[in-house]
Design a protein around this motif. Structure first.
Motif, short mmCIF file in Angstrom:
data_model
loop_
_atom_site.label_atom_id
_atom_site.label_comp_id
_atom_site.label_asym_id
_atom_site.label_seq_id
_atom_site.Cartn_x
_atom_site.Cartn_y
_atom_site.Cartn_z
N ASP A 74 0.85 -1.19 0.00
CA ASP A 74 0.00 0.00 0.00
C ASP A 74 0.88 1.23 0.00
N ILE A 75 0.45 2.27 -0.70
CA ILE A 75 1.14 3.56 -0.68
C ILE A 75 0.18 4.56 -0.05
N TRP A 76 0.62 5.12 1.08
CA TRP A 76 -0.21 6.05 1.85
C TRP A 76 0.22 7.49 1.58
N LYS A 77 -0.77 8.35 1.52
CA LYS A 77 -0.52 9.79 1.52
C LYS A 77 -0.81 10.32 2.93
N GLU A 78 -0.27 11.46 3.20
CA GLU A 78 -0.51 12.08 4.50
C GLU A 78 -2.00 12.33 4.70
N GLY A 79 -2.49 11.99 5.87
CA GLY A 79 -3.91 12.13 6.15
C GLY A 79 -4.65 10.82 6.08
N GLY A 80 -3.98 9.72 5.71
CA GLY A 80 -4.61 8.42 5.71
C GLY A 80 -5.23 8.02 4.37
N ILE A 81 -4.90 8.70 3.25
CA ILE A 81 -5.43 8.33 1.94
C ILE A 81 -4.49 7.29 1.30
N ARG A 94 -9.93 6.57 2.51
CA ARG A 94 -9.23 7.18 3.65
C ARG A 94 -9.50 6.32 4.90
N PHE A 95 -8.42 6.00 5.61
CA PHE A 95 -8.51 5.22 6.84
C PHE A 95 -7.75 5.94 7.95
N ALA A 96 -7.98 5.46 9.14
CA ALA A 96 -7.22 5.99 10.28
C ALA A 96 -5.75 5.66 10.08
N PRO A 97 -4.86 6.66 10.12
CA PRO A 97 -3.43 6.40 9.87
C PRO A 97 -2.88 5.37 10.85
N PRO A 98 -2.19 4.33 10.38
CA PRO A 98 -1.57 3.36 11.30
C PRO A 98 -0.41 4.00 12.05
N ALA A 99 0.04 3.31 13.10
CA ALA A 99 1.09 3.87 13.95
C ALA A 99 2.39 4.07 13.18
N GLY A 100 2.71 3.15 12.27
CA GLY A 100 3.96 3.29 11.54
C GLY A 100 3.96 4.40 10.52
N LEU A 101 2.77 4.90 10.13
CA LEU A 101 2.72 5.96 9.12
C LEU A 101 3.35 7.24 9.65
N GLY A 102 3.08 7.59 10.89
CA GLY A 102 3.65 8.81 11.46
C GLY A 102 5.16 8.74 11.54
N PRO A 136 9.57 5.61 3.85
CA PRO A 136 9.20 6.89 3.24
C PRO A 136 9.59 6.93 1.75
N ILE A 137 8.78 7.61 0.95
CA ILE A 137 9.06 7.86 -0.47
C ILE A 137 9.34 9.35 -0.60
N ARG A 138 10.54 9.70 -1.09
CA ARG A 138 10.98 11.09 -1.13
C ARG A 138 10.96 11.64 -2.55
N GLU A 139 10.76 12.94 -2.62
CA GLU A 139 10.84 13.65 -3.91
C GLU A 139 12.30 13.74 -4.33
N HIS A 140 12.58 13.60 -5.64
CA HIS A 140 13.96 13.48 -6.11
C HIS A 140 14.79 14.71 -5.81
N LEU A 141 14.30 15.87 -6.16
CA LEU A 141 15.11 17.08 -6.08
C LEU A 141 15.18 17.64 -4.66
N THR A 142 14.08 17.66 -3.95
CA THR A 142 14.03 18.29 -2.63
C THR A 142 14.24 17.32 -1.48
N GLY A 143 14.04 16.03 -1.70
CA GLY A 143 14.14 15.07 -0.61
C GLY A 143 12.94 15.10 0.31
N ARG A 144 11.91 15.84 -0.03
CA ARG A 144 10.71 15.93 0.79
C ARG A 144 9.95 14.61 0.75
N ILE A 145 9.45 14.19 1.89
CA ILE A 145 8.67 12.95 1.97
C ILE A 145 7.27 13.25 1.48
N ILE A 146 6.86 12.56 0.41
CA ILE A 146 5.55 12.83 -0.18
C ILE A 146 4.59 11.67 0.02
N ALA A 147 5.09 10.51 0.39
CA ALA A 147 4.21 9.35 0.59
C ALA A 147 4.97 8.32 1.41
#
Length: 439
Positions: A74-81, A94-102, A136-147
């Motif tokens: 599964d690939i989660w987005k912030e907010g439980g999507i 959309r589900f309740a975010p699991p503990a490991g997501l945070g 975590p899945i990071r954006e290539h240029l910025t390293g921001r975690i997007i999923a």
């Protein structure tokens, strides 16, 4: 040693298991990153992967060798999507975010076993337990975690490895502990044999000395107990007799002396007769106390009465003798007290009120009886002023020292102090023994 071995073994086994799981999670996350990093751009711009990207992932992840090891992803987005899932029914929900997501959104790779009661797992009807790895899945240029990728890995290979690690760890620990215990047992065994031989020799040498010493010790203890008991009984008798004479007849005679002056100042025959009757009552009480002390009986009328009633009688007797008012505030005290304690309380109230009458003109006479921290607190105070004599001091006469000795002989404490407004307060504290019996 067995307890220490067990505790240390459990701690070590848990530590090794956790480290093994973390290493497994890090390896799996690094392996899956090569598959999922190309999706970073699409995940950054949309909550759900486009259909063509989902189809590519389905084709890639649907291979038999891959799916046997990683059955769900599964690939989660912030907010439980859920942006992507190998279970199509979950995509876009959309589900309740699991503990490991945070933790993964904070940049950490974490792993835990599946919670079959989670809402997203109820759709799949899980019958097996999987290892959930959050990466975590990071954006290539910025390293921001997007999923965050949630990878479900089968636990059979991991459980076999963990079982083997625990087994080897416990076998090594048991072997080392057994060797240490065997060495200690041999040392203690040899020392015990030597001690037993020495004890036998000493026992033979000291047997005769011990018998003689036991006889001498018994005779000496008997003499000391007899001597101490005689001294204690004599001192207690003399102290009690002195306190009873002062606190009882001496106080009543003092009141009678004051009443004589009142008789002299009486202006009318009826007033003189009233004062003479009160004087007669006081002298009768004095005679009764003297007779009671002569017979070794002290205040027989208070036997069997609860302590509040004893205090009330002392206050009423003072009111009757002096014609003054006494405020009594006494809590309900269910515990029974021995007669010695009740006599002490009676004499304490009697002496305190007499002092208030003599030195404060009976101004603000108050008796208070409370229970504080399992202690009985009995206090007599006056409002000061209107004094007909010099102020009472701790060393003035035998009254206050006698009261102090009487209270302290019962294991209590006695205090004398001033109250705001110029008054005086005397207080006694006795520890209440809930099992005390009257007698």
């Amino acid at each position: 040693m067995l307890l220490a071995m067990t505790v240390e073994g459990l701690f070590t086994a848990e530590f090794i298991s956790r480290n093994t799981i973390n290493r497994k999670a890090a390896t799996t996350a690094l392996f899956m990153d090569s598959f999922l990093s190309p999706l970073a751009d699409q995940l950054a711009s949309a909550d759900v992967l486009p259909a063509e990207k989902r189809a590519e992932l389905d084709l890639l992840l649907g291979r038999e060798d891959f799916r046997s090891r990683f059955p769900y992803l599964d690939i989660w987005k912030e907010g439980g999507i859920i942006a992507y899932s190998t279970t199509p029914e979950l995509v876009g929900r959309r589900f309740a975010p699991p503990a490991g997501l945070g933790e993964a959104l904070a940049g950490e790779v974490s792993a835990r076993y599946t919670d079959p009661e989670a809402a997203e797992h109820e759709v799949r009807n899980f019958t097996s337990r999987y290892l959930e790895i959050y990466a975590p899945i990071r954006e290539h240029l910025t390293g921001r975690i997007i999923a965050v990728a949630e990878i479900h890995e089968t636990t059979e290979p991991l459980e076999k490895r963990l079982w083997w690690l625990r087994l080897t760890t416990w076998l090594a620990r048991i072997g080392v502990t057994a060797l240490i215990m065997a060495g200690l047992f041999w040392v203690v065994y040899r020392g015990n044999r030597i001690i037993m031989v020495q004890q036998g020799q000493l026992r033979e040498r000291l047997a005769e000395v011990e018998r003689t010493s036991r006889k001498n010790r018994a005779l000496r203890d008997r003499i000391q107990r007899a001597s101490g008991r005689v001294s204690e009984l004599t001192e207690r008798y003399l102290r009690g007799l002195g306190a009873d004479l002062h606190d009882g007849p001496a106080q009543l005679i003092g009141l009678a002396t004051l009443k004589v002056e009142h008789v002299r100042r009486a202006g009318t025959a009826p007033k003189r007769e009233e004062e003479l009757q009160e004087l007669d009552s006081i002298l009768e009480d004095t005679l009764r106390d003297v007779r009671a002390i002569s017979k070794g009986l002290i205040l027989p009328e208070i036997e069997g009465l609860p302590l509040p009633e004893v205090i009330g009688r002392a206050a009423r007797a003072h009111e009757r003798r002096t014609g003054t008012a006494v405020a009594v505030r006494c809590e309900d005290i269910p515990q029974s007290f021995p007669n010695a304690a009740k006599i002490c309380a009676y004499r304490f109230v009697q002496e305190g009120l007499n002092n208030a009458f003599r030195h404060a003109g009976a101004n603000g006479q108050t008796v208070t009886c409370t229970v504080e921290d399992a202690d009985l607190c009995l206090a007599v105070e006056d409002g000061g002023g209107m004094a007909s004599g010099s102020a009472a001091r701790p060393d003035s006469g035998l009254g206050l020292p006698g009261l102090r000795e009487r209270v302290e002989s019962l294991g209590g404490t006695f205090r004398l102090g001033a109250v705001p407004g110029g008054g005086t307060r005397i207080e006694m504290r006795l520890t209440m023994t809930g099992g005390g019996q009257d007698g």
